[in-house]
Design a protein around this motif. Structure first.
Motif, PDB file in Angstrom:
ATOM      1  N   PHE A 117     -16.326  21.141  15.816  1.00 34.89           N
ATOM      2  CA  PHE A 117     -17.253  20.609  16.809  1.00 34.89           C
ATOM      3  C   PHE A 117     -17.929  21.694  17.636  1.00 34.89           C
ATOM      4  CE2 PHE A 117     -17.880  16.184  16.845  1.00 34.89           C
ATOM      5  CZ  PHE A 117     -18.638  15.869  17.977  1.00 34.89           C
ATOM      6  N   VAL A 118     -17.595  22.943  17.400  1.00 34.72           N
ATOM      7  CA  VAL A 118     -18.370  24.032  18.008  1.00 34.72           C
ATOM      8  C   VAL A 118     -19.825  23.900  17.587  1.00 34.72           C
ATOM      9  CG1 VAL A 118     -18.741  26.538  17.981  1.00 34.72           C
ATOM     10  CG2 VAL A 118     -16.428  25.608  18.250  1.00 34.72           C
ATOM     11  N   ASP A 119     -20.061  23.377  16.399  1.00 36.74           N
ATOM     12  CA  ASP A 119     -21.419  23.132  15.906  1.00 36.74           C
ATOM     13  C   ASP A 119     -21.826  21.676  16.061  1.00 36.74           C
ATOM     14  OD1 ASP A 119     -21.985  25.816  15.005  1.00 36.74           O
ATOM     15  OD2 ASP A 119     -20.529  25.452  13.417  1.00 36.74           O
ATOM     16  N   GLY A 120     -21.107  20.943  16.919  1.00 37.31           N
ATOM     17  CA  GLY A 120     -21.441  19.549  17.149  1.00 37.31           C
ATOM     18  C   GLY A 120     -21.096  18.685  15.943  1.00 37.31           C
ATOM     19  N   TRP A 121     -21.612  17.480  15.931  1.00 37.38           N
ATOM     20  CA  TRP A 121     -21.351  16.568  14.820  1.00 37.38           C
ATOM     21  C   TRP A 121     -21.828  17.134  13.498  1.00 37.38           C
ATOM     22  CZ3 TRP A 121     -18.202  13.109  13.327  1.00 37.38           C
ATOM     23  CH2 TRP A 121     -18.506  12.214  12.303  1.00 37.38           C
ATOM     24  N   ALA A 122     -22.856  17.990  13.542  1.00 38.55           N
ATOM     25  CA  ALA A 122     -23.342  18.625  12.314  1.00 38.55           C
ATOM     26  C   ALA A 122     -22.264  19.482  11.665  1.00 38.55           C
ATOM     27  CB  ALA A 122     -24.572  19.482  12.609  1.00 38.55           C
ATOM     28  N   GLY A 123     -21.340  20.029  12.471  1.00 34.77           N
ATOM     29  CA  GLY A 123     -20.263  20.828  11.915  1.00 34.77           C
ATOM     30  C   GLY A 123     -19.326  20.030  11.041  1.00 34.77           C
ATOM     31  N   ILE A 124     -19.405  18.715  11.148  1.00 37.45           N
ATOM     32  CA  ILE A 124     -18.604  17.822  10.308  1.00 37.45           C
ATOM     33  C   ILE A 124     -19.484  17.124   9.274  1.00 37.45           C
ATOM     34  CG2 ILE A 124     -17.133  15.773  10.305  1.00 37.45           C
ATOM     35  CD1 ILE A 124     -16.409  16.540  13.223  1.00 37.45           C
ATOM     36  N   ALA A 125     -20.586  16.558   9.736  1.00 37.17           N
ATOM     37  CA  ALA A 125     -21.388  15.675   8.879  1.00 37.17           C
ATOM     38  C   ALA A 125     -22.252  16.417   7.876  1.00 37.17           C
ATOM     39  CB  ALA A 125     -22.269  14.782   9.756  1.00 37.17           C
ATOM     40  N   ASP A 126     -22.697  17.637   8.206  1.00 36.25           N
ATOM     41  CA  ASP A 126     -23.671  18.307   7.344  1.00 36.25           C
ATOM     42  C   ASP A 126     -23.043  19.094   6.209  1.00 36.25           C
ATOM     43  OD1 ASP A 126     -25.502  17.261   9.048  1.00 36.25           O
ATOM     44  OD2 ASP A 126     -26.253  19.163   9.838  1.00 36.25           O
ATOM     45  N   GLY A 187     -19.079   7.500   1.745  1.00 34.27           N
ATOM     46  CA  GLY A 187     -19.894   8.490   1.051  1.00 34.27           C
ATOM     47  C   GLY A 187     -20.848   9.266   1.929  1.00 34.27           C
ATOM     48  N   SER A 188     -20.859   9.020   3.240  1.00 34.30           N
ATOM     49  CA  SER A 188     -21.696   9.835   4.110  1.00 34.30           C
ATOM     50  C   SER A 188     -20.986  11.153   4.384  1.00 34.30           C
ATOM     51  CB  SER A 188     -21.950   9.114   5.433  1.00 34.30           C
ATOM     52  OG  SER A 188     -20.761   9.005   6.187  1.00 34.30           O
ATOM     53  N   GLY A 189     -21.743  12.163   4.788  1.00 34.37           N
ATOM     54  CA  GLY A 189     -21.136  13.456   5.069  1.00 34.37           C
ATOM     55  C   GLY A 189     -20.092  13.371   6.168  1.00 34.37           C
ATOM     56  N   GLY A 190     -20.387  12.599   7.207  1.00 34.79           N
ATOM     57  CA  GLY A 190     -19.449  12.476   8.311  1.00 34.79           C
ATOM     58  C   GLY A 190     -18.170  11.763   7.918  1.00 34.79           C
ATOM     59  N   ALA A 191     -18.301  10.624   7.218  1.00 30.32           N
ATOM     60  CA  ALA A 191     -17.118   9.860   6.813  1.00 30.32           C
ATOM     61  C   ALA A 191     -16.253  10.661   5.848  1.00 30.32           C
ATOM     62  CB  ALA A 191     -17.547   8.543   6.172  1.00 30.32           C
ATOM     63  N   ALA A 192     -16.883  11.281   4.859  1.00 29.71           N
ATOM     64  CA  ALA A 192     -16.122  12.088   3.904  1.00 29.71           C
ATOM     65  C   ALA A 192     -15.471  13.279   4.601  1.00 29.71           C
ATOM     66  CB  ALA A 192     -17.036  12.568   2.774  1.00 29.71           C
ATOM     67  N   GLY A 193     -16.169  13.848   5.570  1.00 28.67           N
ATOM     68  CA  GLY A 193     -15.611  14.972   6.317  1.00 28.67           C
ATOM     69  C   GLY A 193     -14.360  14.583   7.079  1.00 28.67           C
ATOM     70  N   ILE A 194     -14.377  13.423   7.712  1.00 30.54           N
ATOM     71  CA  ILE A 194     -13.196  12.960   8.438  1.00 30.54           C
ATOM     72  C   ILE A 194     -12.038  12.701   7.474  1.00 30.54           C
ATOM     73  CG2 ILE A 194     -12.246  11.082   9.830  1.00 30.54           C
ATOM     74  CD1 ILE A 194     -14.019  12.959  11.407  1.00 30.54           C
ATOM     75  N   VAL A 195     -12.329  12.109   6.319  1.00 34.06           N
ATOM     76  CA  VAL A 195     -11.290  11.878   5.314  1.00 34.06           C
ATOM     77  C   VAL A 195     -10.648  13.200   4.906  1.00 34.06           C
ATOM     78  CG1 VAL A 195     -10.848  11.154   2.937  1.00 34.06           C
ATOM     79  CG2 VAL A 195     -12.261   9.737   4.424  1.00 34.06           C
ATOM     80  N   VAL A 238     -13.511  19.877   6.515  1.00 33.41           N
ATOM     81  CA  VAL A 238     -14.600  19.413   5.654  1.00 33.41           C
ATOM     82  C   VAL A 238     -14.933  20.326   4.474  1.00 33.41           C
ATOM     83  CG1 VAL A 238     -15.591  18.039   7.499  1.00 33.41           C
ATOM     84  CG2 VAL A 238     -16.476  20.329   7.152  1.00 33.41           C
ATOM     85  N   SER A 239     -13.964  21.049   3.953  1.00 39.41           N
ATOM     86  CA  SER A 239     -14.150  21.754   2.688  1.00 39.41           C
ATOM     87  C   SER A 239     -13.439  20.973   1.596  1.00 39.41           C
ATOM     88  CB  SER A 239     -13.575  23.174   2.762  1.00 39.41           C
ATOM     89  OG  SER A 239     -13.452  23.733   1.473  1.00 39.41           O
ATOM     90  N   GLY A 240     -14.094  20.787   0.468  1.00 38.92           N
ATOM     91  CA  GLY A 240     -13.461  20.089  -0.635  1.00 38.92           C
ATOM     92  C   GLY A 240     -12.153  20.733  -1.040  1.00 38.92           C
ATOM     93  N   ASP A 241     -12.057  22.055  -0.883  1.00 37.55           N
ATOM     94  CA  ASP A 241     -10.842  22.761  -1.270  1.00 37.55           C
ATOM     95  C   ASP A 241      -9.673  22.387  -0.377  1.00 37.55           C
ATOM     96  OD1 ASP A 241     -11.760  25.073  -3.364  1.00 37.55           O
ATOM     97  OD2 ASP A 241     -13.331  24.602  -1.933  1.00 37.55           O
ATOM     98  N   ALA A 242      -9.935  21.930   0.845  1.00 36.74           N
ATOM     99  CA  ALA A 242      -8.858  21.450   1.713  1.00 36.74           C
ATOM    100  C   ALA A 242      -8.252  20.179   1.138  1.00 36.74           C
ATOM    101  CB  ALA A 242      -9.390  21.198   3.115  1.00 36.74           C
ATOM    102  N   LEU A 243      -9.086  19.337   0.582  1.00 39.17           N
ATOM    103  CA  LEU A 243      -8.590  18.123  -0.083  1.00 39.17           C
ATOM    104  C   LEU A 243      -7.706  18.515  -1.271  1.00 39.17           C
ATOM    105  CD1 LEU A 243     -10.691  14.987  -0.915  1.00 39.17           C
ATOM    106  CD2 LEU A 243      -9.253  16.013  -2.661  1.00 39.17           C
ATOM    107  N   PHE A 244      -8.151  19.517  -2.040  1.00 38.74           N
ATOM    108  CA  PHE A 244      -7.349  19.983  -3.169  1.00 38.74           C
ATOM    109  C   PHE A 244      -5.999  20.504  -2.676  1.00 38.74           C
ATOM    110  CE2 PHE A 244     -11.677  21.619  -4.971  1.00 38.74           C
ATOM    111  CZ  PHE A 244     -12.163  20.329  -5.007  1.00 38.74           C
ATOM    112  N   ALA A 245      -6.028  21.233  -1.542  1.00 41.63           N
ATOM    113  CA  ALA A 245      -4.804  21.800  -0.982  1.00 41.63           C
ATOM    114  C   ALA A 245      -3.823  20.708  -0.586  1.00 41.63           C
ATOM    115  CB  ALA A 245      -5.140  22.678   0.226  1.00 41.63           C
ATOM    116  N   ALA A 246      -4.351  19.599  -0.070  1.00 41.14           N
ATOM    117  CA  ALA A 246      -3.482  18.493   0.335  1.00 41.14           C
ATOM    118  C   ALA A 246      -2.811  17.855  -0.877  1.00 41.14           C
ATOM    119  CB  ALA A 246      -4.289  17.450   1.103  1.00 41.14           C
ATOM    120  N   VAL A 247      -3.565  17.642  -1.941  1.00 36.52           N
ATOM    121  CA  VAL A 247      -2.979  17.069  -3.162  1.00 36.52           C
ATOM    122  C   VAL A 247      -1.890  17.996  -3.698  1.00 36.52           C
ATOM    123  CG1 VAL A 247      -3.442  16.310  -5.524  1.00 36.52           C
ATOM    124  CG2 VAL A 247      -5.125  15.864  -3.731  1.00 36.52           C
ATOM    125  N   ALA A 248      -2.160  19.299  -3.708  1.00 37.60           N
ATOM    126  CA  ALA A 248      -1.173  20.268  -4.188  1.00 37.60           C
ATOM    127  C   ALA A 248       0.081  20.256  -3.330  1.00 37.60           C
ATOM    128  CB  ALA A 248      -1.783  21.665  -4.198  1.00 37.60           C
TER     129      ALA A 248
END
Length: 461
Positions: A117-126, A187-195, A238-248
């Motif tokens: 959030f240092v970059d505001g909502w864009a730091g998550i959604a974009d 499927g929005s950037g913000g929703a996927a980012g929170i997930v 909000v990096s896809g690789d973080a999701l991979f890390a969680a599964v691992a």
């Protein structure tokens, strides 16, 4: 040469004292951190000083841009860091186990959210909505079967309808994950980012739970603050690789549970479940084949091999499912290698990145990773002796072995601040070995590195 026995004894004594000082945990901690910081500084300074073209934007070795700034998340990030520094150690030491797991997840999520959030909502959604990421492609896929059959043909750079960078650079499991999020309305950037952040926030609990299952709860508590908060959160958010890390991470929990149960059918079920998740990891990112090192480390630490056949069956089931639907991993990987070296990778000198990657890992895992590895290496005898210390050393060194293997492969030149996120928590387990006198300063260094980097450079991940 002196024949004085007293002089010889004195020389031996001085040598013994010097060796003892070098092997002391405080010395190892300071040297480990100093080496990593030195590599981080050199990796940044040398390309600028000697005009090396290393292709990493304008803030080598990170794939980031120099952009000093503050934002709406700044006061929250600072406040969170101060609170964690004040109470983190005590909470990890005294809280009941179940509450510790819950609090670790909440704290990790708040820390990631504040930094993003240092970059505001864009730091998550974009971030996940960028054109090189998975979501835009996921929204356009209306026939998953056809996508899988065509996947390899669309990897080359000159192919018709070539995939965007991140889709082409990963097996289709990554794209399928985001297709799934899109299909259920996330499927929005913000929703996927929170997930992604929610899943990433579970990683500290998974790493701690793995240690506890293997009989090292005390070490899990000691490592907890370093697993919860550090600079990797900049890219975990909000990096896809973080999701991979969680599964691992959760695959590893299941394997540890399978390795320690004495009941046959629970062992089989947990082993298969672990194999399914590990297998899925290999179809999320080609580099996660290296998780085999971690899996072997878990079985070595547990002194148990009976879950291995079940885990292999689970992993092979994933391979078979993809093959039945038209995607063969072993056919896709050579095509990816060709694309990788047809693009920017061919312009990134291996002679620089083979050591600069470790500097990038220092920015991501934090400089304390050097101390964690040094302290683990100093206790190699524990690998033979077993026990809680043996478990800790085994998993920490397995984590670092994955880093070294990925580095030497040449398939991870730059951008490893996100690519190697699945390896970070296992290396940081070694922070449980930090001497008491340096634990708070080391944690402060981790938090300070995160705050500094998030406020002076901008990363697209």
């Amino acid at each position: 040469m002196s024949d004085d026995p007293g002089a010889a004894v004195g020389t031996t004594t001085r040598r013994s004292r010097a060796i003892a000082i070098l092997r002391h945990p405080i010395t190892l901690t300071l040297v480990g951190v100093a080496v990593v910081i030195t590599i981080m500084v050199l990796a940044h300074v040398l390309p600028k000083a000697f005009d090396w073209e290393v292709r990493s934007r304008n803030y080598p070795p990170l794939h980031a841009t120099w952009m000093p700034r503050t934002g709406p998340g700044t006061p929250y990030a600072i406040a969170t860091a101060v609170l964690l520094l004040i109470v983190g150690e005590r909470v990890a030491r005294t809280l009941s186990w179940r509450w510790l797991l819950l609090v670790s997840g909440v704290a990790a999520f708040v820390w990631m959210l504040a930094l993003a959030f240092v970059d505001g909502w864009a730091g998550i959604a974009d971030v996940l909505d960028a054109d090189i990421e998975y979501l835009q492609t996921a929204r356009r896929i209306d026939d998953v079967g056809r996508m899988l059959h065509q996947f390899v043909d669309r990897i080359p750079m000159d192919s018709p309808g070539q995939w965007v960078v991140h889709v082409a650079g990963h097996p289709p499991g990554a794209l399928l994950t985001f297709i799934g999020l899109d299909r259920i309305g996330l499927g929005s950037g913000g929703a996927a980012g929170i997930v992604v952040m929610v899943l990433a926030a579970s990683i500290p609990a998974a790493a701690m739970l793995t240690l506890r299952i293997l009989g090292a709860e005390r070490h899990a508590r000691l490592a907890a603050p370093f697993l919860v908060a550090g600079p990797s959160a900049i890219w975990m958010a909000v990096s896809g690789d973080a999701l991979f890390a969680a599964v691992a991470a959760w695959a590893t929990v299941l394997l540890a549970a399978a390795a320690t149960t004495t009941r046959r059918w629970p062992r089989a079920a947990l082993g298969v479940a672990s194999g399914l998740l590990y297998g899925w990891c290999v179809f999320l990112s080609y580099g996660l084949l290296l998780l085999g090192i971690l899996a072997v480390g878990v079985l070595v630490a547990a002194r148990a091999w009976k879950p291995l056949p079940w885990a292999i069956c689970g992993a092979l089931a994933v391979v078979a499912a993809f093959a039945a639907n038209g995607f063969l991993w072993w056919e896709a990987y050579p095509v990816l290698v060709e694309r990788y070296y047809a693009g920017i990778a061919s312009e990134r000198p291996y002679s620089y990145w083979v050591w600069a990657n470790l500097a990038v890992f220092g920015f991501s895992a934090g400089p304390v990773f050097g101390a964690a590895v040094a302290l683990a290496l100093s206790r190699l005898r524990a690998l033979r002796d077993g026990g809680a210390l043996g478990v800790l050393v085994t998993l920490c060194l397995a984590g670092f072995a994955m880093v070294l293997a990925a580095d030497l492969s040449g398939m991870s030149k730059a951008e490893v601040e996100r690519i190697w996120l699945p390896f970070v928590p296992w290396v940081l387990l070694g922070t449980a070995l930090l001497p008491r006198a340096l634990r708070v300063p080391a944690f402060a260094l981790q938090l300070g590195t995160a705050l500094l980097m998030q406020h002076i450079v901008f990363s697209q991940w």
